[in-house]
Write a protein that holds these residues in place. Sequence first.
Motif, mmCIF file in Angstrom:
data_model
loop_
_atom_site.group_PDB
_atom_site.id
_atom_site.type_symbol
_atom_site.label_atom_id
_atom_site.label_comp_id
_atom_site.label_asym_id
_atom_site.label_seq_id
_atom_site.Cartn_x
_atom_site.Cartn_y
_atom_site.Cartn_z
ATOM 1 N N VAL A 100 2.108 20.835 11.994
ATOM 2 C CA VAL A 100 2.465 20.103 10.778
ATOM 3 C C VAL A 100 2.174 18.610 10.936
ATOM 4 O O VAL A 100 2.270 18.055 12.034
ATOM 5 C CB VAL A 100 3.958 20.345 10.432
ATOM 6 C CG1 VAL A 100 4.884 19.496 11.304
ATOM 7 C CG2 VAL A 100 4.244 20.076 8.962
ATOM 8 N N PHE A 101 1.787 17.969 9.841
ATOM 9 C CA PHE A 101 1.475 16.538 9.862
ATOM 10 C C PHE A 101 2.724 15.693 9.629
ATOM 11 O O PHE A 101 2.888 14.628 10.219
ATOM 12 C CB PHE A 101 0.433 16.221 8.786
ATOM 13 C CG PHE A 101 0.092 14.767 8.678
ATOM 14 C CD1 PHE A 101 -0.672 14.138 9.647
ATOM 15 C CD2 PHE A 101 0.539 14.017 7.599
ATOM 16 C CE1 PHE A 101 -0.983 12.788 9.549
ATOM 17 C CE2 PHE A 101 0.233 12.667 7.494
ATOM 18 C CZ PHE A 101 -0.533 12.052 8.476
ATOM 19 N N ALA A 102 3.615 16.149 8.750
ATOM 20 C CA ALA A 102 4.856 15.439 8.451
ATOM 21 C C ALA A 102 5.868 16.436 7.896
ATOM 22 O O ALA A 102 5.490 17.479 7.350
ATOM 23 C CB ALA A 102 4.624 14.313 7.448
ATOM 24 N N VAL A 143 2.241 12.227 16.628
ATOM 25 C CA VAL A 143 3.650 12.608 16.478
ATOM 26 C C VAL A 143 3.960 12.695 14.988
ATOM 27 O O VAL A 143 3.934 11.680 14.287
ATOM 28 C CB VAL A 143 4.587 11.583 17.147
ATOM 29 C CG1 VAL A 143 6.046 12.008 16.961
ATOM 30 C CG2 VAL A 143 4.261 11.446 18.624
ATOM 31 N N PRO A 144 4.202 13.881 14.460
ATOM 32 C CA PRO A 144 4.504 14.005 13.041
ATOM 33 C C PRO A 144 5.724 13.169 12.641
ATOM 34 O O PRO A 144 6.702 13.083 13.382
ATOM 35 C CB PRO A 144 4.770 15.500 12.860
ATOM 36 C CG PRO A 144 3.996 16.141 13.962
ATOM 37 C CD PRO A 144 4.119 15.199 15.116
ATOM 38 N N GLU A 145 5.641 12.567 11.475
ATOM 39 C CA GLU A 145 6.742 11.735 10.976
ATOM 40 C C GLU A 145 7.786 12.597 10.281
ATOM 41 O O GLU A 145 7.449 13.484 9.489
ATOM 42 C CB GLU A 145 6.210 10.698 9.993
ATOM 43 C CG GLU A 145 7.286 9.784 9.423
ATOM 44 C CD GLU A 145 6.761 8.846 8.366
ATOM 45 O OE1 GLU A 145 7.539 7.995 7.892
ATOM 46 O OE2 GLU A 145 5.579 8.968 7.987
ATOM 47 N N ILE A 146 9.045 12.341 10.575
ATOM 48 C CA ILE A 146 10.151 12.942 9.826
ATOM 49 C C ILE A 146 10.560 11.912 8.781
ATOM 50 O O ILE A 146 11.143 10.878 9.105
ATOM 51 C CB ILE A 146 11.336 13.298 10.736
ATOM 52 C CG1 ILE A 146 10.858 14.080 11.961
ATOM 53 C CG2 ILE A 146 12.378 14.081 9.948
ATOM 54 C CD1 ILE A 146 10.114 15.360 11.647
ATOM 55 N N ARG A 147 10.252 12.174 7.550
ATOM 56 C CA ARG A 147 10.443 11.183 6.493
ATOM 57 C C ARG A 147 11.862 11.241 5.917
ATOM 58 O O ARG A 147 12.591 12.211 6.126
ATOM 59 C CB ARG A 147 9.403 11.410 5.393
ATOM 60 C CG ARG A 147 7.973 11.183 5.898
ATOM 61 C CD ARG A 147 6.948 11.428 4.831
ATOM 62 N NE ARG A 147 5.602 11.285 5.355
ATOM 63 C CZ ARG A 147 4.512 11.712 4.745
ATOM 64 N NH1 ARG A 147 4.607 12.315 3.562
ATOM 65 N NH2 ARG A 147 3.323 11.552 5.298
ATOM 66 N N PRO A 148 12.253 10.213 5.168
ATOM 67 C CA PRO A 148 13.598 10.186 4.581
ATOM 68 C C PRO A 148 13.812 11.316 3.580
ATOM 69 O O PRO A 148 12.865 11.857 2.992
ATOM 70 C CB PRO A 148 13.643 8.815 3.893
ATOM 71 C CG PRO A 148 12.630 7.987 4.612
ATOM 72 C CD PRO A 148 11.528 8.938 4.985
ATOM 73 N N LEU A 149 15.075 11.649 3.381
ATOM 74 C CA LEU A 149 15.483 12.696 2.448
ATOM 75 C C LEU A 149 15.076 12.327 1.020
ATOM 76 O O LEU A 149 15.257 11.195 0.582
ATOM 77 C CB LEU A 149 17.003 12.878 2.521
ATOM 78 C CG LEU A 149 17.642 13.901 1.589
ATOM 79 C CD1 LEU A 149 17.224 15.314 1.968
ATOM 80 C CD2 LEU A 149 19.168 13.771 1.637
ATOM 81 N N LEU A 150 14.517 13.320 0.300
ATOM 82 C CA LEU A 150 14.125 13.119 -1.100
ATOM 83 C C LEU A 150 14.893 14.078 -2.004
ATOM 84 O O LEU A 150 15.283 15.169 -1.588
ATOM 85 C CB LEU A 150 12.628 13.382 -1.286
ATOM 86 C CG LEU A 150 11.626 12.409 -0.667
ATOM 87 C CD1 LEU A 150 10.210 12.850 -1.023
ATOM 88 C CD2 LEU A 150 11.869 10.983 -1.130
ATOM 89 N N SER A 151 15.095 13.671 -3.239
ATOM 90 C CA SER A 151 15.591 14.596 -4.260
ATOM 91 C C SER A 151 14.479 15.585 -4.601
ATOM 92 O O SER A 151 13.297 15.348 -4.299
ATOM 93 C CB SER A 151 16.004 13.837 -5.509
ATOM 94 O OG SER A 151 14.847 13.285 -6.145
ATOM 95 N N PHE A 152 14.843 16.686 -5.231
ATOM 96 C CA PHE A 152 13.851 17.691 -5.608
ATOM 97 C C PHE A 152 12.784 17.096 -6.523
ATOM 98 O O PHE A 152 11.587 17.302 -6.326
ATOM 99 C CB PHE A 152 14.544 18.876 -6.290
ATOM 100 C CG PHE A 152 13.605 19.972 -6.700
ATOM 101 C CD1 PHE A 152 13.009 20.777 -5.742
ATOM 102 C CD2 PHE A 152 13.325 20.201 -8.040
ATOM 103 C CE1 PHE A 152 12.140 21.801 -6.120
ATOM 104 C CE2 PHE A 152 12.468 21.222 -8.434
ATOM 105 C CZ PHE A 152 11.871 22.032 -7.466
#
Length: 244
Positions: A100-102, A143-152
């Motif tokens: 996975v990329f992100a 290193v894939p980025e774990i991005r901030p939480l998003l709304s749907f």
Amino acid sequence: MPRFFVPDLSGETITITGEDGRHIAKSLRCRVGETVVLCDGRGQDAQGVITAIAGETVTAAVRDRAPSRGELPCRVTLYQALPKGDKLELIVQKAVELGVFAVVPVLTSRCVSRPDPKGMEKKRERLQKIAREAAGQSGRGLVPEIRPLLSFGDALGEMGESPCPILFYEEAQGPLGPLLEPRPGELALMVGSEGGFSPQEAEEARERGIRLCTMGPRILRCETAPLYALSAVGFFYENLMESV
């Protein structure tokens, strides 16, 4: 061969300190003259020949730079609805191993887990560490980025910018294969939490141009589904690339 991510590979030598330096010197007990794999986290690898070890500080000569070979032929961003407990840690670890990329956590209507912003940021820091460790273990070039939480809704908006946005929905009829036939260079995949997606969410996704897709006749657990999807993508792309 041990693999370590470093900020830059442009120089002739590099100094490795902190946790990685300690791991090389104390855990692996490497010696001068031994070789480790270095990666800049942007797709370039090199051989690092150890020239000095002083305590937990390791100096290595940079040799034989080359493009990393551990990446999928396409960039896959996983939009994962928040599962309960520590399931997201397993999903991140295995998704990174699968290329996975992100990874983007998403809050949907059926998510049981609803952390506050401070708690989610702390969790994201841990997930990023897990991603880094998994990338090193699996021979990744970044290193894939774990991005901030998003709304749907915000997640759908981001996915709409991808050439191939896909939401996996148990009531969908279309399979994954035909969506991958054009071999897009980028994919955006969304997978639900324990309760899946509501019919209203599925319809909203469809109206916004997101393709709905089935994973087959079986109902998969939320921690299994993204790994199943990524495995299918990897099989399709990597086997196809070998045959052309």
